[in-house]
Motif scaffolding. Structure first.
Motif: not given
Lengths: 515, 313
Positions: B92, B96-97, B99-101, B105, B109, B144
């Motif tokens: 996760a 993270f990044g 999902q922000e873009r 999900r 993943r 990440r």
């Protein structure tokens, strides 16, 4: 990485809470001070009776500070340096008095040391009753703060001191004391403030002679309709409270730094001298922090079966329903206000100090001011709930601020570089990491609302009976049956507070989530 | 290409960056080297958009990004303590990044698991960050940072919390990864070994200004000042010159000098002798020691200096 300056300033978030404070504290208190100030005369201060009231208020607060320090520091030292079974649990249970309604604590003290008390010792009409009640609330507070302070001394530093030839006592004095001192100072500020502006305990335990200024203001307003003297006293209370609150905010600011500590070294309890020491500490702690609550439960259990029938009376059901309803509404409002104020106060000492305004001004003054400022709304639910929220929301705000202080700056920064906007950073990083603290803050807020007494006394209408006002009604009526009914109802209140406490201290699941 | 133009930043009157300009080409790694507290991390924060400079611009790929918020700069940053989100598991964190873009999900993943496998952490996606070792945490942070295909890569002392052995291994690993990427990379460090091992060019920062920029070879061959010479590791630095190790001549024909101190090292030893105009510090390798008697404190060592090989500024 160096401290990174903020790009965006969240201080504007404080607007709604500031407006709320203005309406609920600023205007009512100005009104109160105006009414009182008009008739204020220095002669008031030379009045022997009021001099005694004011002097005693200060004296009992100072005495409580000294007593908590003398009793609490050694206890905290033992709790911080020895490992024993149940230690972690004990430290948690120490928070319990904090969520106890003052009525329950007051009744507990009376059940122990009042007339016909469990202890057989009648301390009524002595100063000890109030001091004992103060210790019930404040000894655990000082111990928690001091243990926190001791835990901030890395084990390596103590070991160095000992290997350099310092005795246990010298190591305490030269290595631990400087670290613990600001923690104690901040706790003592709060303790002084609580005791100085306390109302519920003083009303129940002070009697004629040892009541505080707060009780005096209440009687002046409620029974003598002497607004001038009440306003003058409120002015004094406000000024003194402001000084202490400012001091507290300054000390807290110095304490605000991210937690990075090595686990402290604790030694297991070995041998009879240490076991006896620990036992003595636990007994002392039980005497001050547990005995009043046990006394309430014991007296309630020993009460007549008839006394328990009070639980089925219409009045009781109404009061219980109202307590839950008002508390829930107040909690919602308090959470919203607390989040906004807490987030905004991150970088502003002024906003941090303002956060404690509702703690600083006494509920009695606020309720009285509200009556004066908004006579048309004096019997509306909105005003009552707003007043509850006012007293409850600093807990949420304080939790938010300390959680944000503990959040390493690199985490939000990393999220920003990964493409999250400030709002998304809050939603995906800051809020999840603050959630345990937020939950605790909300539970404190809920407990405050459930146990609220002073404001309810002023603003309530008969059909808005709450558990606390109902208990006070029973206490005001003569007869053993009414006392027993009060004790039974207090047990219910005690259980509600226990529920809030479990919500606060229930361990958070620690496993990481998938997204 | 990353271009920094005349950046200036001051905290409460203290100048942290003082008119700093620098260019980093695509595919190039520049190490920003300087002592602690000289504004290196602040510079990275300015480039990332986490700090706003009082003056100057940041250009990336021919575009002025000075006014963009961090999330729109398309860069990746690695932090000193890795800054993994403690409430999220390893996968996760990596996702993270994405999902922000806007990556859904499940897809994010999946890509995160693949990225973790690529850094040698296959199957560790569900691990909580505190269960990972320091080196593993560092690799999660790397995955990440790189999964979003950044246009710029910033590294803020990424190895400082690791022990020496692990550090060398991860530095070698990172060098290979950087050479495979065609983005400008800026590495901040106070450790010259790290800088010389990773960077195509080294930029030396003192009092908020770049006092020398060049390849590691150039900096070592022509330090710009006595301060730089000392900082990059020369032992024998005078006001106007430094004696590089290669300038010393040992053995027959050289004047005998008194040995003042001998300190054993893993390979060979470190010797202080009374030289011309002050003490000289020499590191003697095991090979050099094999050709002559082991130096003794108070004894003598035949050593001279090839004056033509001195570094002057």
């Amino acid at each position: 990485m160096q401290k990174v300056l903020p790009l965006s300033d969240f201080r504007w978030l404080a607007l709604p809470p500031l407006l709320f404070l203005l309406l609920l504290v600023g205007l009512p208190l100005s009104r109160l001070l105006y009414e009182g100030g008009l008739a204020f005369s220095p002669a008031l201060l030379s009045d022997a009776y009021l001099q005694w009231r004011l002097g005693w208020s200060l004296l009992q607060a100072a005495a409580t500070c000294v007593l908590t320090l003398l009793l609490g520091l050694p206890l905290a030292w033992v709790l911080a340096h020895f490992e024993f079974r149940g230690r972690a649990l004990l430290l948690r249970v120490l928070m319990l008095p904090f969520v106890m309604p003052t009525l329950v604590a007051g009744l507990g003290v009376l059940a122990l040391f009042g007339p016909h008390g469990v202890s057989g010792l009648n301390l009524q009409d002595t100063p000890w009753l109030l001091l004992y009640g103060n210790l019930f609330y404040n000894l655990p507070l000082l111990i928690r703060a001091a243990v926190d302070g001791f835990d901030h001394v890395p084990a390596s530093r103590l070991m160095v001191a000992r290997t350099l030839g310092a005795s246990r006592w010298r190591a305490f004095w030269r290595v631990e004391w400087p670290v613990v001192r600001p923690w104690l100072a901040s706790a003592l500020c709060l303790i002084f403030l609580y005791c100085f502006s306390g109302f519920g305990l003083a009303l129940l335990l002070g009697g004629q002679r040892y009541a505080t200024v707060e009780v005096e203001i209440y009687s002046l307003v409620a029974y003598e309709l002497n607004l001038a003297d009440a306003g003058a006293l409120a002015l004094l209370m406000l000024l003194l409270g402001a000084v202490i609150a400012l001091l507290y905010a300054l000390i807290e600011r110095r304490l605000a730094r991210p937690d990075k500590r090595s686990p402290p070294l604790r030694q297991p309890v070995q041998g009879w001298p240490q076991r006896l020491l620990l036992l003595a500490c636990l007994l002392l702690l039980a005497l001050f922090a547990a005995a009043p609550l046990l006394a309430v439960l014991l007296r309630a259990l020993l009460a007549d079966a008839a006394a328990w029938r009070v639980l089925l009376q219409d009045d009781t059901l109404l009061a219980l329903g109202n307590t839950l309803r008002f508390s829930l509404l107040a909690l919602l409002l308090a959470t919203a206000l607390g989040l906004l104020h807490g987030l905004a106060a991150q970088r502003s000492a002024g906003l941090r100090a303002l956060m404690f305004l509702p703690f600083m001004v006494s509920p009695v003054c606020v309720a009285f001011g509200l009556l004066l400022a908004y006579p048309a709304y004096s019997a509306t639910l909105a005003l009552l709930v707003a007043a509850y929220a006012l007293l409850a929301y600093p807990f949420v705000a304080k939790a938010v601020v300390s959680a944000r202080d503990a959040l390493p700056a690199a985490l939000p920064n990393a999220a920003r570089t990964l493409g999250a906007s400030p709002w998304r950073v809050f939603w995906r990083v800051s809020l999840p990491l603050m959630r345990p603290a937020l939950r605790r803050g909300m539970a404190f807020a809920a407990a405050t609302a459930v146990g609220e007494f002073a404001v309810s006394l002023f603003l309530s209408r008969p059909e808005w009976l709450t558990l606390t006002t109902l208990i006070y009604q029973h206490l005001g009526r003569p007869g053993a049956a009414n006392l027993e009914a009060a004790l039974v109802l207090s047990s219910v209140l005690l259980l509600l507070a226990l529920l809030a406490f479990m919500a606060i201290e229930w361990p958070e699941k620690t496993h990481a989530r998938t997204s | 290409m990353l271009e920094l133009r005349d950046l200036a930043l001051a905290f409460a009157g203290r100048r942290v960056l003082d008119g700093l300009s620098l260019q980093v080409a695509a595919g190039e790694t520049v190490a920003l080297l300087g002592p602690s507290g000289e504004g290196k991390s602040s510079l990275l924060a300015v480039i990332a958009g986490l700090l706003r400079p009082q003056r100057g611009q940041v250009w990336l790929g021919g575009r002025d990004i000075s006014r963009l918020p961090p999330e729109q700069r398309q860069l990746a940053m690695m932090f000193q303590d890795h800054a993994l989100f403690p409430h999220l598991d390893a996968a996760a964190n990596v996702a993270f990044g994405l999902q922000e873009r806007g990556v859904p999900r499940a897809a994010a993943r999946q890509r995160a698991e693949a990225a973790l496998a690529a850094v040698g952490l296959a199957g560790r996606g569900a691990a909580a960050c505190h269960q990972l070792s320091g080196g593993e945490q560092q690799r999660v942070a790397l995955a990440r940072a790189l999964i979003g295909e950044p246009a710029l890569f910033l590294l803020d002392e990424p190895f400082s919390s690791l022990d020496t052995h692990l550090k060398q291994q991860l530095i070698d690993d990172l060098r290979q990864r950087l050479s495979a990427m065609a983005v400008p990379t800026l590495l901040v460090t106070h450790d010259r070994h790290e800088a010389f091992a990773l960077a195509d060019r080294v930029a030396i920062l003192q009092h908020g200004r770049l006092i020398q920029v060049g390849t590691p070879g150039e900096v070592l061959a022509r330090p710009a000042s006595a301060w730089v010479a000392r900082f990059v590791g020369f032992d024998n630095v005078a006001a106007d010159h430094a004696i590089p190790p290669a300038a010393f001549r040992l053995g027959d024909g050289q004047p005998l000098r008194t040995v003042k101190l001998v300190e054993p090292r893993v390979e060979g030893c470190r010797v202080v002798v009374a030289g011309d105009g002050g003490d000289w510090v020499l590191s003697l390798s095991a090979r050099e020691l094999a050709t002559q008697p082991y130096p003794q404190r108070g004894g003598h060592l035949a050593v001279g200096v090839d004056r033509a090989a001195l570094l002057r500024w």
